[in-house]
Design a protein around this motif. Structure first.
Motif, PDB file in Angstrom:
ATOM      1  N   THR A 168      -3.492  -6.244   6.189  1.00 31.16           N
ATOM      2  CA  THR A 168      -2.469  -6.952   6.731  1.00 31.16           C
ATOM      3  C   THR A 168      -1.110  -6.453   5.995  1.00 31.16           C
ATOM      4  O   THR A 168       0.046  -6.985   5.840  1.00 31.16           O
ATOM      5  CB  THR A 168      -2.571  -8.260   6.832  1.00 31.16           C
ATOM      6  N   ALA A 169      -1.477  -5.832   4.583  1.00 26.53           N
ATOM      7  CA  ALA A 169      -0.473  -5.566   3.695  1.00 26.53           C
ATOM      8  C   ALA A 169       0.675  -4.468   4.290  1.00 26.53           C
ATOM      9  O   ALA A 169       0.375  -3.589   5.029  1.00 26.53           O
ATOM     10  CB  ALA A 169      -1.133  -4.765   2.535  1.00 26.53           C
ATOM     11  N   SER A 170       1.961  -4.498   3.562  1.00 27.09           N
ATOM     12  CA  SER A 170       3.052  -3.737   3.863  1.00 27.09           C
ATOM     13  C   SER A 170       2.649  -2.217   3.450  1.00 27.09           C
ATOM     14  O   SER A 170       1.655  -2.106   2.448  1.00 27.09           O
ATOM     15  CB  SER A 170       4.240  -4.332   3.138  1.00 27.09           C
ATOM     16  N   LEU A 171       3.341  -1.512   3.736  1.00 21.26           N
ATOM     17  CA  LEU A 171       2.767  -0.146   3.641  1.00 21.26           C
ATOM     18  C   LEU A 171       4.133   0.681   3.486  1.00 21.26           C
ATOM     19  O   LEU A 171       5.133   0.663   4.073  1.00 21.26           O
ATOM     20  CB  LEU A 171       2.199   0.483   4.774  1.00 21.26           C
ATOM     21  N   VAL A 172       4.252   1.538   2.233  1.00 20.18           N
ATOM     22  CA  VAL A 172       5.398   2.594   1.979  1.00 20.18           C
ATOM     23  C   VAL A 172       4.726   4.052   2.160  1.00 20.18           C
ATOM     24  O   VAL A 172       3.333   4.291   1.620  1.00 20.18           O
ATOM     25  CB  VAL A 172       5.861   2.570   0.718  1.00 20.18           C
ATOM     26  N   VAL A 173       5.350   4.840   2.996  1.00 19.83           N
ATOM     27  CA  VAL A 173       4.843   6.188   3.122  1.00 19.83           C
ATOM     28  C   VAL A 173       5.533   7.335   2.453  1.00 19.83           C
ATOM     29  O   VAL A 173       6.610   7.421   2.414  1.00 19.83           O
ATOM     30  CB  VAL A 173       4.641   6.467   4.627  1.00 19.83           C
ATOM     31  N   VAL A 174       4.637   7.980   1.564  1.00 21.57           N
ATOM     32  CA  VAL A 174       5.232   9.219   0.774  1.00 21.57           C
ATOM     33  C   VAL A 174       5.176  10.682   1.908  1.00 21.57           C
ATOM     34  O   VAL A 174       4.156  10.710   2.273  1.00 21.57           O
ATOM     35  CB  VAL A 174       4.442   9.553  -0.368  1.00 21.57           C
TER      36      VAL A 174
ATOM     37  N   ILE B   7       5.037  -0.553   8.143  1.00 20.87           N
ATOM     38  CA  ILE B   7       5.554   0.331   7.332  1.00 20.87           C
ATOM     39  C   ILE B   7       6.923  -0.218   6.915  1.00 20.87           C
ATOM     40  O   ILE B   7       7.760  -0.544   7.802  1.00 20.87           O
ATOM     41  CB  ILE B   7       5.836   1.768   8.139  1.00 20.87           C
ATOM     42  N   ALA B   8       7.196  -0.444   5.684  1.00 21.00           N
ATOM     43  CA  ALA B   8       8.316  -0.954   5.182  1.00 21.00           C
ATOM     44  C   ALA B   8       9.389   0.182   4.650  1.00 21.00           C
ATOM     45  O   ALA B   8      10.810  -0.170   4.617  1.00 21.00           O
ATOM     46  CB  ALA B   8       8.095  -1.820   3.752  1.00 21.00           C
ATOM     47  N   PHE B   9       8.822   1.412   4.339  1.00 23.06           N
ATOM     48  CA  PHE B   9       9.789   2.311   3.688  1.00 23.06           C
ATOM     49  C   PHE B   9       9.037   3.729   3.985  1.00 23.06           C
ATOM     50  O   PHE B   9       7.780   3.748   3.660  1.00 23.06           O
ATOM     51  CB  PHE B   9      10.349   2.187   2.246  1.00 23.06           C
ATOM     52  N   ARG B  10       9.895   4.776   4.190  1.00 21.71           N
ATOM     53  CA  ARG B  10       9.390   6.161   4.081  1.00 21.71           C
ATOM     54  C   ARG B  10      10.265   6.996   3.299  1.00 21.71           C
ATOM     55  O   ARG B  10      11.467   6.799   3.121  1.00 21.71           O
ATOM     56  CB  ARG B  10       9.259   6.891   5.543  1.00 21.71           C
ATOM     57  N   GLY B  11       9.665   7.918   2.587  1.00 15.92           N
ATOM     58  CA  GLY B  11      10.664   8.726   2.121  1.00 15.92           C
ATOM     59  C   GLY B  11       9.612   9.779   0.955  1.00 15.92           C
ATOM     60  O   GLY B  11       8.646   9.865   0.867  1.00 15.92           O
ATOM     61  N   THR B  12      10.425  10.400   0.183  1.00 14.34           N
ATOM     62  CA  THR B  12       9.720  11.427  -0.781  1.00 14.34           C
ATOM     63  C   THR B  12       9.084  10.714  -1.864  1.00 14.34           C
ATOM     64  O   THR B  12       9.396   9.440  -2.006  1.00 14.34           O
ATOM     65  CB  THR B  12      10.779  12.666  -1.358  1.00 14.34           C
ATOM     66  N   TYR B  13       8.621  11.461  -2.663  1.00 12.57           N
ATOM     67  CA  TYR B  13       7.780  10.781  -3.826  1.00 12.57           C
ATOM     68  C   TYR B  13       8.801   9.980  -4.681  1.00 12.57           C
ATOM     69  O   TYR B  13       8.623   8.688  -4.998  1.00 12.57           O
ATOM     70  CB  TYR B  13       6.995  11.737  -4.838  1.00 12.57           C
ATOM     71  N   SER B  14       9.692  10.602  -5.099  1.00  8.40           N
ATOM     72  CA  SER B  14      10.880  10.044  -6.152  1.00  8.40           C
ATOM     73  C   SER B  14      11.427   8.771  -5.177  1.00  8.40           C
ATOM     74  O   SER B  14      11.682   7.826  -5.854  1.00  8.40           O
ATOM     75  CB  SER B  14      11.902  11.155  -6.290  1.00  8.40           C
TER      76      SER B  14
ATOM     77  N   LEU C 216       0.688  -1.473   0.045  1.00 12.49           N
ATOM     78  CA  LEU C 216      -0.022   0.034   0.027  1.00 12.49           C
ATOM     79  C   LEU C 216       0.728   1.215   0.014  1.00 12.49           C
ATOM     80  O   LEU C 216       2.015   1.221   0.701  1.00 12.49           O
ATOM     81  CB  LEU C 216      -0.861   0.046   1.278  1.00 12.49           C
ATOM     82  N   VAL C 217       0.354   2.279  -0.783  1.00 11.67           N
ATOM     83  CA  VAL C 217       1.192   3.604  -0.548  1.00 11.67           C
ATOM     84  C   VAL C 217       0.326   4.597   0.134  1.00 11.67           C
ATOM     85  O   VAL C 217      -0.799   4.770  -0.038  1.00 11.67           O
ATOM     86  CB  VAL C 217       1.245   4.140  -2.153  1.00 11.67           C
ATOM     87  N   GLY C 218       0.930   4.877   1.283  1.00 19.69           N
ATOM     88  CA  GLY C 218       0.228   5.888   2.303  1.00 19.69           C
ATOM     89  C   GLY C 218       0.782   7.326   2.130  1.00 19.69           C
ATOM     90  O   GLY C 218       1.797   7.563   1.602  1.00 19.69           O
TER      91      GLY C 218
END
Length: 362
Positions: free
Chosen positions: A234-240, A346-353, A146-148
């Protein structure tokens, strides 16, 4: 003439956008349809209703006789002509009715009498719908990300750019927030699920996972199917997380610049402006209780001033006077509260790019 199709055949029909001549009545078609289907009914809603009443009161034989009386002469000729044109334009298509029964067989026979042999889907819409439900459940077993992130971080744009991304908001014709409606009406629930299922089928042959935007249980009037809600829980999440100013510019383009242009193009200058104004007021009014009546009045007053400024100068930046506090006081705290409950996923956080690069390399 008739071809009997297995579920696998139906999946292929859906994944390849094979045309479906749907001969159900408009009211049935409008309750649930497929992306490549177009409605050329054997009977109108009124004719179908009359035949249905006759069936209940006098039985099958009388109902069939009434149906043939109602669809005869010039009416029958016009409908046959429409089906013939559709068959000639789409030689690889299929006829479809509710259950692959009498209506599709009648249309098939009438076409045969004019020299066109055209196959039908055995089981009709019911079989196609069941295939959608079962294939959606099966395909959602694949790994899912998921993209959060708070509103304005470009989550939907990012999902659209990924080959394994499924744009739920695009399918729903809604952006998910109180300001989320678009000028396209939302589909009935069954049609939304059908379009989603077809998207999954189309991409299933060249992707091993799915990427969705982190959505609530519903997008506007469309609820996410239960298997998808279950998977997303239950899905992994990456946060923009982009800078606030960058988020504002995205929201300015999407909610003010583009929506103004769309409303004016659709309704004309005067009515378009009124519709655009109503759209913004409705979005703010929808969350009035959560904002508190006094704060809602204050932001509405700023919205009215911004609309005057926009109409006078053409600039939409005046809307930041109410959008910034709305983000800071309502949307961002609400999303961050929800995100806190998902920290372990949460698997990763970062900017859009950075998020885009992570998703394309993992």
């Amino acid at each position: 003439m008739e071809l009997i199709h297995s579920q696998q055949n139906i999946r292929e029909i859906l994944a390849t956008d094979t045309p479906l001549i749907d001969v159900r009545a408009p009211i049935e078609f409008n309750q649930g349809s497929m992306p490549a289907a177009y409605n050329l009914p054997l009977m109108s809603d009124e004719e179908r209703s009359a035949v249905g009443t006759c069936y209940k009161q006098q039985g099958s034989q009388k109902a069939v006789e009434l149906g043939h009386q109602l669809v005869s002469g010039e009416i029958r000729d016009r409908r046959i002509a429409a089906w013939r044109d559709a068959c000639i334009k789409n030689p690889q298509g299929y006829i479809c009715c509710a259950r692959g029964g009498m209506r599709s067989h009648i249309v098939q026979q009438w076409l045969h009498e004019t020299g066109i042999d055209y196959p039908l889907v055995n089981g009709g819409y019911k079989a196609i719908r069941q295939t959608i439900i079962e294939s959606t459940k099966e395909l959602l077993q694949r790994p899912t990300v998921l993209v959060g992130g708070c509103t304005g971080n470009g989550k939907t744009i990012l999902v659209r750019e990924l080959p394994d991304g499924i744009d739920l908001e695009g399918i729903a014709h809604h952006r998910g927030s109180s300001f989320g409606r678009t000028l396209q009406p939302q589909f009935p629930q069954a049609t939304f699920e059908n379009y989603l299922g077809v998207q999954l089928l189309k991409k299933s042959s060249h992707t091993a996972r799915w990427v969705f935007e982190d959505e609530s249980k519903a997008i506007g009037a469309n609820s996410l199917p239960e298997p998808l809600r279950h998977k997303m829980a239950t899905a992994s999440l990456v946060v923009v997380s982009d800078p606030f100013e960058q988020r504002l510019q995205r929201l300015k383009h999407e909610y003010f610049d583009s929506m103004t242009r769309d409303f004016l193009r659709c309704y004309g200058e005067e009515q378009g402006w009124l519709a655009y104004s109503e759209y913004l007021h409705h979005g703010l009014s929808a969350i009035r209780r959560r904002l508190g009546s006094q704060r809602a009045l204050e932001l509405t007053a700023l919205l009215d001033i911004a609309l005057i400024e926009q109409k006078k100068t053409g600039s939409t930046e005046a809307h930041f006077t109410w959008l910034c506090p709305l983000l800071n006081e309502y949307y961002d705290p609400m999303y961050n509260y929800q995100l806190d409950k998902k920290q372990e996923r949460i698997a990763f956080r970062g900017t859009y790019s950075e998020v885009f690069e992570w998703l394309t390399t993992h």
